[in-house]
Design a protein around this motif. Structure first.
Motif, PDB file in Angstrom:
ATOM      1  N   ARG A  12     -22.787 -29.823  18.490  1.00  0.00           N
ATOM      2  CA  ARG A  12     -22.071 -29.063  19.811  1.00  0.00           C
ATOM      3  C   ARG A  12     -23.022 -28.096  20.689  1.00  0.00           C
ATOM      4  NH1 ARG A  12     -16.290 -28.900  19.780  1.00  0.00           N
ATOM      5  NH2 ARG A  12     -16.254 -26.873  20.978  1.00  0.00           N
ATOM      6  N   GLN A  13     -24.165 -28.184  20.186  1.00  0.00           N
ATOM      7  CA  GLN A  13     -25.467 -27.017  20.753  1.00  0.00           C
ATOM      8  C   GLN A  13     -25.597 -27.533  22.393  1.00  0.00           C
ATOM      9  OE1 GLN A  13     -29.083 -27.243  18.702  1.00  0.00           O
ATOM     10  NE2 GLN A  13     -29.932 -25.861  20.261  1.00  0.00           N
ATOM     11  N   ALA A  14     -25.142 -28.563  22.750  1.00  0.00           N
ATOM     12  CA  ALA A  14     -25.389 -29.068  24.260  1.00  0.00           C
ATOM     13  C   ALA A  14     -24.274 -28.222  24.828  1.00  0.00           C
ATOM     14  CB  ALA A  14     -25.377 -30.351  24.498  1.00  0.00           C
ATOM     15  N   LEU A  15     -22.985 -28.084  24.425  1.00  0.00           N
ATOM     16  CA  LEU A  15     -21.973 -27.329  24.894  1.00  0.00           C
ATOM     17  C   LEU A  15     -22.411 -25.936  25.204  1.00  0.00           C
ATOM     18  CD1 LEU A  15     -19.043 -27.367  25.875  1.00  0.00           C
ATOM     19  CD2 LEU A  15     -18.425 -27.047  23.577  1.00  0.00           C
ATOM     20  N   TYR A  16     -22.829 -25.369  24.082  1.00  0.00           N
ATOM     21  CA  TYR A  16     -23.287 -23.934  23.965  1.00  0.00           C
ATOM     22  C   TYR A  16     -24.384 -23.628  25.329  1.00  0.00           C
ATOM     23  CZ  TYR A  16     -20.166 -23.294  20.225  1.00  0.00           C
ATOM     24  OH  TYR A  16     -18.865 -23.333  19.197  1.00  0.00           O
ATOM     25  N   VAL A  37     -12.299 -22.013  20.878  1.00  0.00           N
ATOM     26  CA  VAL A  37     -11.126 -22.404  21.391  1.00  0.00           C
ATOM     27  C   VAL A  37     -10.810 -23.774  20.894  1.00  0.00           C
ATOM     28  CG1 VAL A  37     -11.130 -20.989  23.339  1.00  0.00           C
ATOM     29  CG2 VAL A  37     -12.115 -23.261  23.583  1.00  0.00           C
ATOM     30  N   GLY A  38      -9.676 -24.524  21.199  1.00  0.00           N
ATOM     31  CA  GLY A  38      -9.409 -25.953  20.757  1.00  0.00           C
ATOM     32  C   GLY A  38     -10.032 -26.685  22.060  1.00  0.00           C
ATOM     33  N   SER A  39     -11.366 -26.723  21.611  1.00  0.00           N
ATOM     34  CA  SER A  39     -12.035 -27.735  22.790  1.00  0.00           C
ATOM     35  C   SER A  39     -12.624 -28.904  22.274  1.00  0.00           C
ATOM     36  CB  SER A  39     -13.215 -27.012  23.637  1.00  0.00           C
ATOM     37  OG  SER A  39     -14.309 -26.636  22.664  1.00  0.00           O
ATOM     38  N   ARG A  40     -12.573 -30.045  23.160  1.00  0.00           N
ATOM     39  CA  ARG A  40     -12.837 -31.203  22.499  1.00  0.00           C
ATOM     40  C   ARG A  40     -14.398 -31.286  22.595  1.00  0.00           C
ATOM     41  NH1 ARG A  40      -8.547 -34.430  26.520  1.00  0.00           N
ATOM     42  NH2 ARG A  40      -6.973 -34.307  25.215  1.00  0.00           N
ATOM     43  N   GLU A  41     -15.024 -32.311  22.214  1.00  0.00           N
ATOM     44  CA  GLU A  41     -16.588 -32.210  22.206  1.00  0.00           C
ATOM     45  C   GLU A  41     -17.191 -32.000  23.387  1.00  0.00           C
ATOM     46  OE1 GLU A  41     -19.015 -34.554  19.814  1.00  0.00           O
ATOM     47  OE2 GLU A  41     -17.697 -34.382  18.010  1.00  0.00           O
ATOM     48  N   PHE A  57      -9.433 -23.540  14.940  1.00  0.00           N
ATOM     49  CA  PHE A  57      -9.964 -23.338  13.588  1.00  0.00           C
ATOM     50  C   PHE A  57     -10.680 -24.423  13.172  1.00  0.00           C
ATOM     51  CE2 PHE A  57      -6.154 -20.440  13.317  1.00  0.00           C
ATOM     52  CZ  PHE A  57      -6.598 -19.365  12.656  1.00  0.00           C
ATOM     53  N   ASP A  58     -10.724 -25.774  13.481  1.00  0.00           N
ATOM     54  CA  ASP A  58     -11.898 -26.384  13.091  1.00  0.00           C
ATOM     55  C   ASP A  58     -13.155 -26.229  13.679  1.00  0.00           C
ATOM     56  OD1 ASP A  58      -9.840 -27.826  11.518  1.00  0.00           O
ATOM     57  OD2 ASP A  58      -9.751 -29.588  13.031  1.00  0.00           O
ATOM     58  N   ASN A  59     -13.138 -25.767  14.951  1.00  0.00           N
ATOM     59  CA  ASN A  59     -14.311 -25.654  15.604  1.00  0.00           C
ATOM     60  C   ASN A  59     -15.088 -24.074  14.822  1.00  0.00           C
ATOM     61  OD1 ASN A  59     -14.101 -27.605  17.216  1.00  0.00           O
ATOM     62  ND2 ASN A  59     -13.351 -26.430  18.975  1.00  0.00           N
TER      63      ASN A  59
END
Length: 136
Positions: A12-16, A37-41, A57-59
Motif C-alpha cells: 500500500r506504499q504507493a497509495l500513501y 478507512v475501508g479502502s480497496r487497494e 480493521f483489516d487495513n
C-alpha cells in the motif's frame, strides 16, 4: 528535525505516497497510526458499510503488523463515523472480534459529516512491544 520512522504495510506504499501521508510513525516507544478507512487497494471506498468497517480493521491490522504490533498493543482509539445515529449499532456489532478481551483501550467516538466518501475511520496509538512494561 528528527527523521520520522515511518511504517508502511505491504502493498500500500504507493497509495500513501500519492496522498502524501504516513500510515504510521514510531516515536518514543509508541506507534501513531493514521486514520484507516475501508479502502480497496486502489484507494476507493468499499461501498457496503459492514464490508467497509471490516476492511478498515483489516487495513489497521496490516499497519500494526508491519510495526510488529497487534490490536492488543493498542492503548487509545479514535473512531470517526458519518451519521453515527443511524450507523453506530451496525458498526459496533462488528467490533468485538477485532477489539479483543478486556481491558480495552480508551475510546473517543466522533460524529462527522464527511470522510472523503467513507462512513467509518479508525486511528490508534499503540505501545510498541519492545517497550511494553512487564507485569509486576
Amino acid at each position: 528535525m528528527t527523521k520520522r520512522d515511518v511504517v508502511f504495510p505491504p502493498g500500500r506504499q504507493a497509495l500513501y505516497e500519492r496522498n502524501r501521508y504516513s500510515p504510521a510513525i514510531r516515536s518514543n516507544g509508541f506507534l501513531f497510526v493514521s486514520g484507516q478507512v475501508g479502502s480497496r487497494e486502489d484507494g476507493s471506498p468499499e461501498p457496503e458499510l459492514e464490508a467497509q468497517v471490516r476492511l478498515a480493521f483489516d487495513n489497521l491490522n496490516a499497519v500494526l503488523a508491519a510495526a510488529g504490533c497487534t490490536f492488543d498493543d493498542v492503548v487509545d482509539v479514535t473512531v470517526f463515523i458519518v451519521d453515527p445515529e443511524s450507523k453506530f449499532d451496525t458498526i459496533w456489532k462488528l467490533v468485538p472480534p477485532y477489539w479483543g478481551k478486556a481491558p480495552h483501550p480508551t475510546l473517543t467516538g466522533i460524529g462527522v459529516t464527511w470522510l472523503y466518501g467513507f462512513d467509518f475511520e479508525i486511528k490508534v496509538i499503540a505501545k510498541l512491544p519492545e517497550t511494553r512494561e512487564l507485569p509486576a
